[in-house]
Design a protein around this motif. Structure first.
Motif, PDB file in Angstrom:
ATOM      1  N   ALA A   4       0.828  -1.201   0.000  1.00 50.05           N
ATOM      2  CA  ALA A   4       0.000   0.000   0.000  1.00 50.05           C
ATOM      3  C   ALA A   4       0.864   1.253   0.000  1.00 50.05           C
ATOM      4  N   PHE A   5       1.985   1.188  -0.713  1.00 49.77           N
ATOM      5  CA  PHE A   5       2.872   2.335  -0.818  1.00 49.77           C
ATOM      6  C   PHE A   5       3.439   2.398  -2.229  1.00 49.77           C
ATOM      7  N   ALA A   6       3.845   3.591  -2.638  1.00 47.49           N
ATOM      8  CA  ALA A   6       4.263   3.794  -4.024  1.00 47.49           C
ATOM      9  C   ALA A   6       5.667   3.264  -4.315  1.00 47.49           C
ATOM     10  N   HIS A   7       6.549   3.307  -3.343  1.00 52.61           N
ATOM     11  CA  HIS A   7       7.932   2.896  -3.582  1.00 52.61           C
ATOM     12  C   HIS A   7       8.340   1.874  -2.538  1.00 52.61           C
ATOM     13  N   GLY A   8       9.266   1.016  -2.908  1.00 52.77           N
ATOM     14  CA  GLY A   8       9.748   0.017  -1.972  1.00 52.77           C
ATOM     15  C   GLY A   8       9.173  -1.347  -2.274  1.00 52.77           C
ATOM     16  N   LYS A   9       9.406  -2.259  -1.349  1.00 55.20           N
ATOM     17  CA  LYS A   9       9.016  -3.643  -1.565  1.00 55.20           C
ATOM     18  C   LYS A   9       8.337  -4.177  -0.306  1.00 55.20           C
ATOM     19  N   VAL A  10       7.316  -4.989  -0.487  1.00 60.30           N
ATOM     20  CA  VAL A  10       6.637  -5.614   0.636  1.00 60.30           C
ATOM     21  C   VAL A  10       7.554  -6.689   1.209  1.00 60.30           C
ATOM     22  N   ASP A  11       7.768  -6.646   2.511  1.00 58.84           N
ATOM     23  CA  ASP A  11       8.599  -7.663   3.155  1.00 58.84           C
ATOM     24  C   ASP A  11       7.679  -8.727   3.736  1.00 58.84           C
ATOM     25  N   ALA A  12       7.381  -9.738   2.943  1.00 56.28           N
ATOM     26  CA  ALA A  12       6.512 -10.847   3.365  1.00 56.28           C
ATOM     27  C   ALA A  12       7.223 -12.148   3.016  1.00 56.28           C
ATOM     28  N   PRO A  13       8.094 -12.624   3.902  1.00 52.05           N
ATOM     29  CA  PRO A  13       8.855 -13.834   3.594  1.00 52.05           C
ATOM     30  C   PRO A  13       8.001 -15.094   3.531  1.00 52.05           C
ATOM     31  N   TRP A  14       6.757 -15.010   3.949  1.00 48.34           N
ATOM     32  CA  TRP A  14       5.876 -16.173   3.969  1.00 48.34           C
ATOM     33  C   TRP A  14       5.118 -16.386   2.671  1.00 48.34           C
ATOM     34  N   VAL A  15       5.315 -15.525   1.646  1.00 47.71           N
ATOM     35  CA  VAL A  15       4.632 -15.747   0.364  1.00 47.71           C
ATOM     36  C   VAL A  15       5.304 -16.894  -0.386  1.00 47.71           C
ATOM     37  N   ASP A  16       4.506 -17.643  -1.134  1.00 44.97           N
ATOM     38  CA  ASP A  16       5.018 -18.775  -1.903  1.00 44.97           C
ATOM     39  C   ASP A  16       5.665 -18.335  -3.211  1.00 44.97           C
ATOM     40  N   GLU A  17       5.148 -17.245  -3.756  1.00 42.36           N
ATOM     41  CA  GLU A  17       5.575 -16.813  -5.087  1.00 42.36           C
ATOM     42  C   GLU A  17       5.451 -15.304  -5.176  1.00 42.36           C
ATOM     43  N   GLU A  18       6.407 -14.664  -5.845  1.00 39.85           N
ATOM     44  CA  GLU A  18       6.342 -13.221  -6.045  1.00 39.85           C
ATOM     45  C   GLU A  18       6.235 -12.946  -7.539  1.00 39.85           C
ATOM     46  N   SER A  27      -0.119   1.548  -8.563  1.00 36.24           N
ATOM     47  CA  SER A  27      -0.708   1.831  -7.258  1.00 36.24           C
ATOM     48  C   SER A  27      -1.373   0.560  -6.748  1.00 36.24           C
ATOM     49  N   ALA A  28      -1.581   0.487  -5.451  1.00 37.86           N
ATOM     50  CA  ALA A  28      -2.262  -0.675  -4.867  1.00 37.86           C
ATOM     51  C   ALA A  28      -3.670  -0.802  -5.452  1.00 37.86           C
ATOM     52  N   ALA A  29      -4.343   0.315  -5.643  1.00 35.87           N
ATOM     53  CA  ALA A  29      -5.703   0.286  -6.194  1.00 35.87           C
ATOM     54  C   ALA A  29      -5.712  -0.299  -7.602  1.00 35.87           C
ATOM     55  N   ASN A  30      -4.736   0.075  -8.425  1.00 37.18           N
ATOM     56  CA  ASN A  30      -4.658  -0.452  -9.782  1.00 37.18           C
ATOM     57  C   ASN A  30      -4.335  -1.937  -9.769  1.00 37.18           C
ATOM     58  N   CYS A  31      -3.438  -2.350  -8.898  1.00 38.30           N
ATOM     59  CA  CYS A  31      -3.070  -3.767  -8.794  1.00 38.30           C
ATOM     60  C   CYS A  31      -4.280  -4.601  -8.371  1.00 38.30           C
ATOM     61  N   ILE A  32      -5.008  -4.154  -7.372  1.00 33.74           N
ATOM     62  CA  ILE A  32      -6.191  -4.875  -6.898  1.00 33.74           C
ATOM     63  C   ILE A  32      -7.272  -4.893  -7.976  1.00 33.74           C
ATOM     64  N   SER A  33      -7.394  -3.806  -8.721  1.00 40.72           N
ATOM     65  CA  SER A  33      -8.358  -3.758  -9.819  1.00 40.72           C
ATOM     66  C   SER A  33      -8.019  -4.804 -10.877  1.00 40.72           C
ATOM     67  N   ARG A  34      -6.750  -4.974 -11.180  1.00 40.60           N
ATOM     68  CA  ARG A  34      -6.344  -5.990 -12.158  1.00 40.60           C
ATOM     69  C   ARG A  34      -6.616  -7.406 -11.636  1.00 40.60           C
ATOM     70  N   ILE A  35      -6.376  -7.626 -10.342  1.00 40.42           N
ATOM     71  CA  ILE A  35      -6.630  -8.944  -9.752  1.00 40.42           C
ATOM     72  C   ILE A  35      -8.125  -9.265  -9.823  1.00 40.42           C
ATOM     73  N   THR A  36      -8.955  -8.334  -9.389  1.00 45.41           N
ATOM     74  CA  THR A  36     -10.401  -8.585  -9.411  1.00 45.41           C
ATOM     75  C   THR A  36     -10.901  -8.725 -10.845  1.00 45.41           C
ATOM     76  N   GLY A  37     -10.333  -7.971 -11.772  1.00 46.22           N
ATOM     77  CA  GLY A  37     -10.691  -8.110 -13.180  1.00 46.22           C
ATOM     78  C   GLY A  37     -10.344  -9.491 -13.717  1.00 46.22           C
ATOM     79  N   GLY A  38      -9.210 -10.040 -13.272  1.00 47.24           N
ATOM     80  CA  GLY A  38      -8.821 -11.390 -13.667  1.00 47.24           C
ATOM     81  C   GLY A  38      -9.819 -12.430 -13.182  1.00 47.24           C
ATOM     82  N   PHE A  39     -10.313 -12.277 -11.947  1.00 46.93           N
ATOM     83  CA  PHE A  39     -11.322 -13.201 -11.433  1.00 46.93           C
ATOM     84  C   PHE A  39     -12.659 -13.014 -12.140  1.00 46.93           C
ATOM     85  N   GLU A  40     -13.000 -11.794 -12.502  1.00 46.84           N
ATOM     86  CA  GLU A  40     -14.234 -11.562 -13.267  1.00 46.84           C
ATOM     87  C   GLU A  40     -14.178 -12.292 -14.600  1.00 46.84           C
TER      88      GLU A  40
END
Length: 111
Positions: A69-83, A92-105
């Motif tokens: 949820a930030f414009a620069h930098g990287k999410v530190d989530a070592p528990w993800v299976d795949e990046e 932006s986070a909003a654009n990324c989430i929009s693309r994800i939901t569009g993919g499910f649609e």
């Protein structure tokens, strides 16, 4: 988001139901054991078309998406299976989430 950070939860306006709640870490204790955990970063080496990636996901398995949820930098989530990266450019986070939901649609043929 301000209300969420100040009160640690957001309730529905027409009832006592909680819509969002801040949880104590680690977040993995709230996720299903067999879920697919996918992180998003524009700097990831694996560039995918999100519609194709979502289409190949198993409907019987829960998918968890980690979006920063930030414009620069990287999410530190070592528990993800795949990046993954879904664009050659920072989104932006909003654009990324929009693309994800569009993919499910598209996958579920929601018109």
């Amino acid at each position: 988001m301000v209300q969420l950070l100040q009160k640690l939860s957001i309730r529905a306006s027409n009832g006592p139901d909680k819509l969002l709640q801040v949880v104590k870490g680690p977040v993995t204790k709230y996720l299903p054991v067999t879920c697919t955990r996918v992180g998003f970063s524009w700097a990831s080496k694996k560039l995918v078309k999100i519609e194709e990636y979502i289409k190949q996901l198993d409907d019987e398995k829960t998918a968890v998406f980690v979006v920063g949820a930030f414009a620069h930098g990287k999410v530190d989530a070592p528990w993800v299976d795949e990046e993954l990266s879904i664009s050659q450019y920072p989104l932006s986070a909003a654009n990324c989430i929009s693309r994800i939901t569009g993919g499910f649609e598209m996958k579920w043929e929601i018109v």
